[in-house]
Design a protein around this motif. Structure first.
Motif, PDB file in Angstrom:
ATOM      1  N   LYS A  99      24.002  -4.288   0.273  1.00 40.40           N
ATOM      2  CA  LYS A  99      23.384  -3.341  -0.648  1.00 40.40           C
ATOM      3  C   LYS A  99      22.798  -2.136   0.086  1.00 40.40           C
ATOM      4  O   LYS A  99      23.056  -0.982  -0.264  1.00 40.40           O
ATOM      5  N   SER A 100      21.990  -2.416   1.108  1.00 37.67           N
ATOM      6  CA  SER A 100      21.371  -1.319   1.864  1.00 37.67           C
ATOM      7  C   SER A 100      22.440  -0.461   2.512  1.00 37.67           C
ATOM      8  O   SER A 100      22.349   0.776   2.506  1.00 37.67           O
ATOM      9  N   THR A 101      23.439  -1.110   3.067  1.00 41.96           N
ATOM     10  CA  THR A 101      24.500  -0.370   3.743  1.00 41.96           C
ATOM     11  C   THR A 101      25.194   0.568   2.755  1.00 41.96           C
ATOM     12  O   THR A 101      25.412   1.741   3.057  1.00 41.96           O
TER      13      THR A 101
ATOM     14  N   PHE B  86      16.995   4.417  -3.902  1.00 47.85           N
ATOM     15  CA  PHE B  86      15.870   3.538  -3.567  1.00 47.85           C
ATOM     16  C   PHE B  86      16.427   2.272  -2.931  1.00 47.85           C
ATOM     17  O   PHE B  86      17.295   1.629  -3.505  1.00 47.85           O
ATOM     18  N   ASP B  87      15.911   1.916  -1.760  1.00 44.73           N
ATOM     19  CA  ASP B  87      16.344   0.670  -1.118  1.00 44.73           C
ATOM     20  C   ASP B  87      15.196  -0.329  -1.131  1.00 44.73           C
ATOM     21  O   ASP B  87      14.301  -0.271  -0.291  1.00 44.73           O
ATOM     22  N   GLU B  88      15.215  -1.225  -2.085  1.00 51.85           N
ATOM     23  CA  GLU B  88      14.166  -2.240  -2.257  1.00 51.85           C
ATOM     24  C   GLU B  88      12.761  -1.640  -2.115  1.00 51.85           C
ATOM     25  O   GLU B  88      11.994  -2.040  -1.240  1.00 51.85           O
ATOM     26  N   PRO B  89      12.428  -0.719  -2.983  1.00 56.07           N
ATOM     27  CA  PRO B  89      11.169   0.016  -2.813  1.00 56.07           C
ATOM     28  C   PRO B  89       9.922  -0.824  -3.014  1.00 56.07           C
ATOM     29  O   PRO B  89       8.844  -0.416  -2.592  1.00 56.07           O
TER      30      PRO B  89
HETATM   31 MG    MG Z   1      18.675  -4.312   2.365  1.00 56.92          MG
END
Ligand code: MG
Ligand code: ATP
Lengths: 244, 247
Positions: free
Chosen positions: A42-44, A162-165
């Motif tokens: 997901k982050s990638t 947004f990455d797991e804010p």
């Molecule tokens: Mg991540």
């Protein structure tokens, strides 16, 4: 109109295939929530959208500009895509106000007074104008994340990532951050949000993407996702995160 | 031990005819300070550049920086001074070599340049470590708001990295002063060289080296106090030293 278009993107870390032929689009004004188990990419994926991570195959266009086109000025494009990180990543040696001013003055070349007015306006919006002269280390996690959102908004972004804010926050601070995000969504900001906050997804998402092992397994409307996710993997995942 | 203490020796004329022993000591102190300060400025500037290069996303630039550090850090300082002073003038075209050899204060230039390069490799190592100790997300956050790579270093990474490495830089600074004594091997008449000369001319070895020791200690104390003041001045409210930064 597609604001973010991800077409057949694949990425490898050495031998390891992090992203496998991922395709999706986020239309202007849409809120898309990305979820999936840890390590699913997901982050990638979200970092590929503003070219913080390079990818080897496929293409991504943002507002019609291709990241792979050598003519694209990446710093300029990034300036218009807001990004919020799990660990806030405020600049610890700068006051809150200067965190917001930096990009405006150095990248957008606004003069100091204009930048300052805009910064104060945004700090007010996230309820932190009283903290403008403090350093990030003097704020709580929730406050820091709201500053980080304001810093991204100060660049007048056309889309926000947004990455797991909220996943680094204590439970009592999650809502103050989600409230800001919900308000943004309701104003019509284009958003791509990696989160496991299904309440947020239910409230404002248009679509939900479920990733597993580097692939986009589901890409459906929110109603369909919460109603009847098709893949067994997504069902398992949902039952896990909804029952704790 | 039958030693004839004579502190008044400092007020006697030195046989070099340039004043009292005390005068020669102050000259020596002057050379020590100027050699160290110039070498340190050079080391800070070069070391910062090389340290930054070693953390860029370009593998060949990183390798180049690594090679620089290995070269200047691993060859003993005394060998480097000899190379600059005795070997370099023989390697360059004859006219340039002759010019180098008869430069006034040649040993001073060679000493601070050799010391500057040597120390720059050590500073580069600290700068690299400082930058790499920052959370990876800091670089991303700078990039994400549209800063270019040089801007990200200038506004985001280096200001924090330098704060973190003030303590190791303080000891590198002190090492620079101590290492400047190696300059005496190429004829630099710095503090230690003056103490040795005084010992040879007057046999008052204890007085000579006591004076030199006191001078070195004073310089060291000045550096420590200055760096402590600097550290306090740039301290960030609410920030706990990196590594154990709480979020
Ligand atoms: Mg991540
Ligand atoms: N720089 C890297 N080098 C090698 N592998 C990496 C790198 N960054 C991430 N990975 C691997 O890629 C995979 C996907 O990572 P990613 O951070 O995108 O997952 P994620 O879905 O965001 O997970 P999480 O929910 O834990 O944040 C993981 O297996 C991770 O170990």
């Amino acid at each position: 109109m597609a604001m973010i278009e991800i077409r057949n993107v694949s990425k490898w870390y050495g031998e390891f295939n992090v992203l496998k032929d991922c395709s999706t689009t986020v239309d202007k004004g849409q809120v898309v929530v990305v979820c999936g188990p840890s390590g699913s990419g997901k982050s990638t994926l979200i970092k590929c959208v503003n070219a913080l991570e390079p990818f080897q195959q496929g293409d991504i266009t943002v507002n019609g500009q291709s990241l792979c086109d050598p003519a694209t000025n990446l710093p300029k494009l990034r300036a218009h895509i807001g990004m919020v990180f799990q660990n806030f990543e405020l600049f610890p040696h700068m006051r809150v106000l200067d965190n917001l001013n930096l990009g405006q003055t150095k990248v957008l070349k606004r003069d100091r007074a204009t930048a300052r007015d805009r910064s104060l306006e945004l700090l007010k919006r996230v309820g932190l104008e009283a903290h403008a002269q403090k350093y990030p280390g003097e704020l709580s996690g929730g406050q820091q994340q709201r500053v980080a959102i304001a810093r991204a908004l100060a660049m007048d972004p056309i889309a926000m990532l947004f990455d797991e804010p909220t996943s680094a926050l204590d439970p009592e601070m999650i809502n103050e951050v989600l409230d800001v995000m919900v308000a943004l969504a309701k104003e019509g900001m284009t958003m791509m949000v990696v989160t496991h906050e299904m309440g947020f997804a239910r409230q404002v998402a248009h679509r939900v993407i479920f990733m597993d092992e580097g692939s986009i397994v589901e890409d459906t409307s929110k109603e369909e996702f919460f109603g009847s996710p098709r893949s067994e993997r997504a069902q398992q995942f949902l039952s896990k995160i909804l029952h704790h | 031990m039958n030693y004839n203490w004579n502190w008044a020796i400092f007020f006697e004329m030195s046989p070099e005819g340039t004043g009292t022993y005390l005068d020669t000591f102050f000259w020596g102190l002057g050379w020590t300070i100027s050699t160290s300060m110039l070498a340190w400025s050079m080391a800070l500037a070069l070391g910062t550049v090389v340290g930054v290069l070693r953390t860029t996303p370009y593998p060949w630039v990183v390798r180049l920086g690594d090679a620089y550090v290995e070269l200047f850090r691993n060859v003993p300082l005394i060998v480097q001074m000899f190379l600059w002073y005795f070997v370099l003038p023989e390697l360059v075209p004859k006219a340039a070599g002759d010019w180098l050899k008869q430069l006034p204060n040649a040993s001073f230039y060679n000493a601070f340049i050799a010391l500057g390069f040597y120390t720059s490799a050590r500073v580069a190592e600290q700068v690299r470590a400082g930058i790499q100790s920052l959370p990876r997300g800091q670089r991303m956050a700078g990039t994400a708001i549209g800063l270019t790579l040089p801007q990200t270093y200038g506004y985001v990474l280096l200001p924090m990295a330098f704060r973190i490495i003030v303590p190791p830089l303080t000891s590198e600074f002190m090492n620079t002063v101590k290492n400047s004594a190696v300059g005496l091997t190429i004829g630099l008449l710095e503090l230690t060289g003056r103490a040795r000369a005084m010992q040879e001319f007057s046999f008052q070895v204890f007085e000579a080296f006591t004076a030199a020791t006191i001078a070195y200690v004073m310089i060291t104390i000045t550096i420590v106090l200055t760096m402590r003041w600097l550290e306090r001045r740039v301290a960030i409210p609410g920030f706990i030293a990196a590594g154990n930064a709480t979020r």
